[in-house]
Scaffold this active site. Structure first.
Site, PDB file in Angstrom:
ATOM      1  N   ALA A  66      -5.410  -0.124  -4.362  1.00 46.53           N
ATOM      2  CA  ALA A  66      -5.988   0.400  -5.498  1.00 46.53           C
ATOM      3  C   ALA A  66      -4.893   1.302  -5.868  1.00 46.53           C
ATOM      4  O   ALA A  66      -4.173   1.803  -5.265  1.00 46.53           O
ATOM      5  CB  ALA A  66      -7.111   1.201  -5.148  1.00 46.53           C
ATOM      6  N   GLY A 111      -6.437  -2.316  -0.474  1.00 47.87           N
ATOM      7  CA  GLY A 111      -6.989  -3.681  -1.153  1.00 47.87           C
ATOM      8  C   GLY A 111      -5.890  -4.783  -0.992  1.00 47.87           C
ATOM      9  O   GLY A 111      -6.235  -5.825  -1.062  1.00 47.87           O
ATOM     10  N   GLU A 114      -7.172  -6.372   2.096  1.00 48.44           N
ATOM     11  CA  GLU A 114      -8.300  -6.885   1.694  1.00 48.44           C
ATOM     12  C   GLU A 114      -8.084  -8.187   1.059  1.00 48.44           C
ATOM     13  O   GLU A 114      -9.120  -9.054   1.047  1.00 48.44           O
ATOM     14  CB  GLU A 114      -9.073  -6.070   1.120  1.00 48.44           C
ATOM     15  CG  GLU A 114      -9.549  -4.913   2.069  1.00 48.44           C
ATOM     16  CD  GLU A 114     -10.416  -3.710   1.311  1.00 48.44           C
ATOM     17  OE1 GLU A 114     -10.135  -3.075   0.417  1.00 48.44           O
ATOM     18  OE2 GLU A 114     -11.590  -3.445   1.785  1.00 48.44           O
ATOM     19  N   GLU A 134      -7.159   3.214   4.391  1.00 44.40           N
ATOM     20  CA  GLU A 134      -8.170   4.227   3.605  1.00 44.40           C
ATOM     21  C   GLU A 134      -8.830   5.278   4.236  1.00 44.40           C
ATOM     22  O   GLU A 134      -8.797   6.118   3.389  1.00 44.40           O
ATOM     23  CB  GLU A 134      -9.194   3.193   2.746  1.00 44.40           C
ATOM     24  CG  GLU A 134      -9.064   2.086   1.787  1.00 44.40           C
ATOM     25  CD  GLU A 134      -8.691   0.739   2.628  1.00 44.40           C
ATOM     26  OE1 GLU A 134      -8.335   0.829   3.653  1.00 44.40           O
ATOM     27  OE2 GLU A 134      -8.683  -0.106   1.777  1.00 44.40           O
TER      28      GLU A 134
HETATM   29  N1  COA Z   1      -1.071   3.039  -6.470  1.00 40.36           N
HETATM   30  C1  COA Z   1      -0.077   3.619  -7.455  1.00 40.36           C
HETATM   31  N2  COA Z   1       1.117   3.724  -7.441  1.00 40.36           N
HETATM   32  C2  COA Z   1       1.689   3.256  -6.252  1.00 40.36           C
HETATM   33  C3  COA Z   1       0.727   2.840  -5.022  1.00 40.36           C
HETATM   34  C4  COA Z   1      -0.492   2.984  -4.979  1.00 40.36           C
HETATM   35  N3  COA Z   1      -1.513   2.376  -4.394  1.00 40.36           N
HETATM   36  N4  COA Z   1       1.599   2.567  -3.959  1.00 40.36           N
HETATM   37  C5  COA Z   1       2.796   2.923  -4.449  1.00 40.36           C
HETATM   38  N5  COA Z   1       3.011   3.208  -5.775  1.00 40.36           N
HETATM   39  C6  COA Z   1       4.284   3.736  -6.444  1.00 40.36           C
HETATM   40  C7  COA Z   1       4.680   5.052  -6.067  1.00 40.36           C
HETATM   41  O1  COA Z   1       3.756   6.203  -6.623  1.00 40.36           O
HETATM   42  C8  COA Z   1       6.023   4.916  -6.541  1.00 40.36           C
HETATM   43  O2  COA Z   1       6.048   5.265  -7.947  1.00 40.36           O
HETATM   44  P1  COA Z   1       6.935   6.292  -8.463  1.00 40.36           P
HETATM   45  O3  COA Z   1       8.444   5.902  -8.326  1.00 40.36           O
HETATM   46  O4  COA Z   1       6.523   6.609  -9.937  1.00 40.36           O
HETATM   47  O5  COA Z   1       6.596   7.562  -7.851  1.00 40.36           O
HETATM   48  C9  COA Z   1       6.348   3.478  -6.453  1.00 40.36           C
HETATM   49  O6  COA Z   1       5.083   2.771  -6.389  1.00 40.36           O
HETATM   50  C10 COA Z   1       6.991   3.043  -5.011  1.00 40.36           C
HETATM   51  O7  COA Z   1       6.463   3.668  -4.036  1.00 40.36           O
HETATM   52  P2  COA Z   1       7.164   4.690  -3.097  1.00 40.36           P
HETATM   53  O8  COA Z   1       6.139   5.541  -2.495  1.00 40.36           O
HETATM   54  O9  COA Z   1       8.182   5.580  -3.754  1.00 40.36           O
HETATM   55  O10 COA Z   1       7.756   3.620  -1.954  1.00 40.36           O
HETATM   56  P3  COA Z   1       7.611   3.836  -0.422  1.00 40.36           P
HETATM   57  O11 COA Z   1       8.596   2.914  -0.070  1.00 40.36           O
HETATM   58  O12 COA Z   1       8.365   5.046   0.128  1.00 40.36           O
HETATM   59  O13 COA Z   1       6.281   3.705   0.097  1.00 40.36           O
HETATM   60  C11 COA Z   1       4.119   2.784   0.290  1.00 40.36           C
HETATM   61  C12 COA Z   1       5.523   2.575  -0.141  1.00 40.36           C
HETATM   62  C13 COA Z   1       3.255   1.647  -0.437  1.00 40.36           C
HETATM   63  C14 COA Z   1       4.187   2.906   1.814  1.00 40.36           C
HETATM   64  C15 COA Z   1       3.665   4.191  -0.476  1.00 40.36           C
HETATM   65  O14 COA Z   1       3.818   4.206  -1.937  1.00 40.36           O
HETATM   66  C16 COA Z   1       2.035   4.289  -0.274  1.00 40.36           C
HETATM   67  O15 COA Z   1       1.661   4.682   0.847  1.00 40.36           O
HETATM   68  N6  COA Z   1       1.177   4.020  -1.138  1.00 40.36           N
HETATM   69  C17 COA Z   1      -0.320   4.173  -1.157  1.00 40.36           C
HETATM   70  C18 COA Z   1      -0.686   2.909  -0.302  1.00 40.36           C
HETATM   71  C19 COA Z   1      -2.195   3.121   0.008  1.00 40.36           C
HETATM   72  O16 COA Z   1      -2.657   4.135   0.532  1.00 40.36           O
HETATM   73  N7  COA Z   1      -3.096   2.141  -0.741  1.00 40.36           N
HETATM   74  C20 COA Z   1      -4.490   2.086  -0.206  1.00 40.36           C
HETATM   75  C21 COA Z   1      -5.044   2.718  -1.585  1.00 40.36           C
HETATM   76  S1  COA Z   1      -6.887   2.731  -1.120  1.00 40.36           S
END
Ligand code: COA
Length: 260
Positions: A66, A111, A114, A134
């Site tokens: 998400a 997601g 999922e 989550e």
């Molecule tokens: N929603 C919105 N933006 C997201 C995102 C998400 N689920 N996951 C990553 N992004 C964005 C980051 O905010 C970042 O944007 P920015 O440059 O404007 O800050 C960009 O994508 C790159 O992500 P970043 O965190 O810098 O890369 P990373 O390699 O260090 O980490 C993840 C990648 C995916 C591990 C980390 O971003 C993360 O934990 N995201 C959340 C994932 C999550 O919990 N998903 C379940 C949602 S219910």
């Protein structure tokens, strides 16, 4: 625009759908959900498309789940709408009358995992990282994860992964049965296309009925499941394709199936 967040490519009866929001790791906002929903509904009634492959744009992510930036702007009611929409979308993918292959090309969290679970087959590149994370955000998987993960890998392992929110790499994903196959990222789409091409050699109605029988039969007792299989088999008996299969065998040639 919807065409931008979701790219579509059709080739040899295979439709490749690419989640195209690489700047946010292909996270799902409402726009992407609606674009994918509309596309899946149109594929349902297509006689040209035989297999769907879903992947993410870029080299880093399949989907980070998400869109957490959008989520911060949503009211409680809008969050409910989001969960309702993503849940129905993934169920529509699971029950699509064509096989869906998830080409997991990197991070697949929440997601993202999922979506892969709702697909029929999963091929992951070596840089993949999957997980239902989550609970770490004080919520639970809302796109079918609590139901599909235990059905795929068993309830013990599913509980471990959901309670801890731990991510698994490609090799562990293969070992626990979360994915069918792993490969280097450079060959991921080729591997998916190879699998799709093999499926395309089979009878379209047979594939549709096999998916139906497995999906619905697995959710019930064996006797009811065998009844579902028996009825699904019957659908294939009066088809032109069944006769074509027999004729091709007799004539020692490749069958040409028409989905009739
Ligand atoms: N929603 C919105 N933006 C997201 C995102 C998400 N689920 N996951 C990553 N992004 C964005 C980051 O905010 C970042 O944007 P920015 O440059 O404007 O800050 C960009 O994508 C790159 O992500 P970043 O965190 O810098 O890369 P990373 O390699 O260090 O980490 C993840 C990648 C995916 C591990 C980390 O971003 C993360 O934990 N995201 C959340 C994932 C999550 O919990 N998903 C379940 C949602 S219910």
């Amino acid at each position: 625009m919807s065409e931008d967040v979701l790219l579509t490519e059709e080739q040899d009866s295979v439709c490749i759908l690419t989640l195209n929001r690489p700047e946010v790791m292909n996270a799902f906002n409402f726009e992407l959900l609606h674009a994918l929903k509309n596309k899946i509904e149109s594929i349902r009634f297509s006689t040209e498309i035989r297999v769907v492959i879903i992947t993410g744009a870029g080299e880093k992510a399949f989907s980070a789940g998400a869109d957490l930036k959008e989520r911060q702007t949503l009211s409680d009611i809008q969050v409910k709408e989001f969960i309702y929409t993503i849940g129905n979308l993934f169920t529509a993918i699971e029950t699509l009358n064509k096989p869906v292959i998830a080409a997991i090309n990197g991070i697949a969290l929440g997601g993202g995992t999922e979506l892969a679970l709702a697909s029929d087959l999963r091929i992951a590149s070596m840089n993949s990282s999957m997980g239902l994370t989550e609970t770490r955000l004080a919520i639970i998987p809302g796109g079918g994860g609590t139901q599909r993960l235990p059905r795929l890998i068993g309830r013990g392992k599913a509980k471990e992964l959901i309670f801890t929110g731990r991510r698994v790499g490609a090799e562990e994903a293969l070992q626990i049965g979360l994915v069918n196959q792993i490969c280097e990222q450079e060959v991921l789409m080729d591997e998916c296309k190879k699998m799709a091409a093999m499926i395309c050699e089979a009878g379209p109605i047979a594939i549709e009925q096999a998916k139906f029988a497995i999906n619905f039969g697995m959710e019930t007792d064996i006797h009811t499941g065998l009844g579902i299989e028996s009825n699904a088999y019957r659908v294939t008996i009066p088809t032109e394709d069944r006769l074509e299969g027999l004729a091709a065998f007799r004539e020692k040639r490749k069958p040409v199936y028409k989905g009739k």
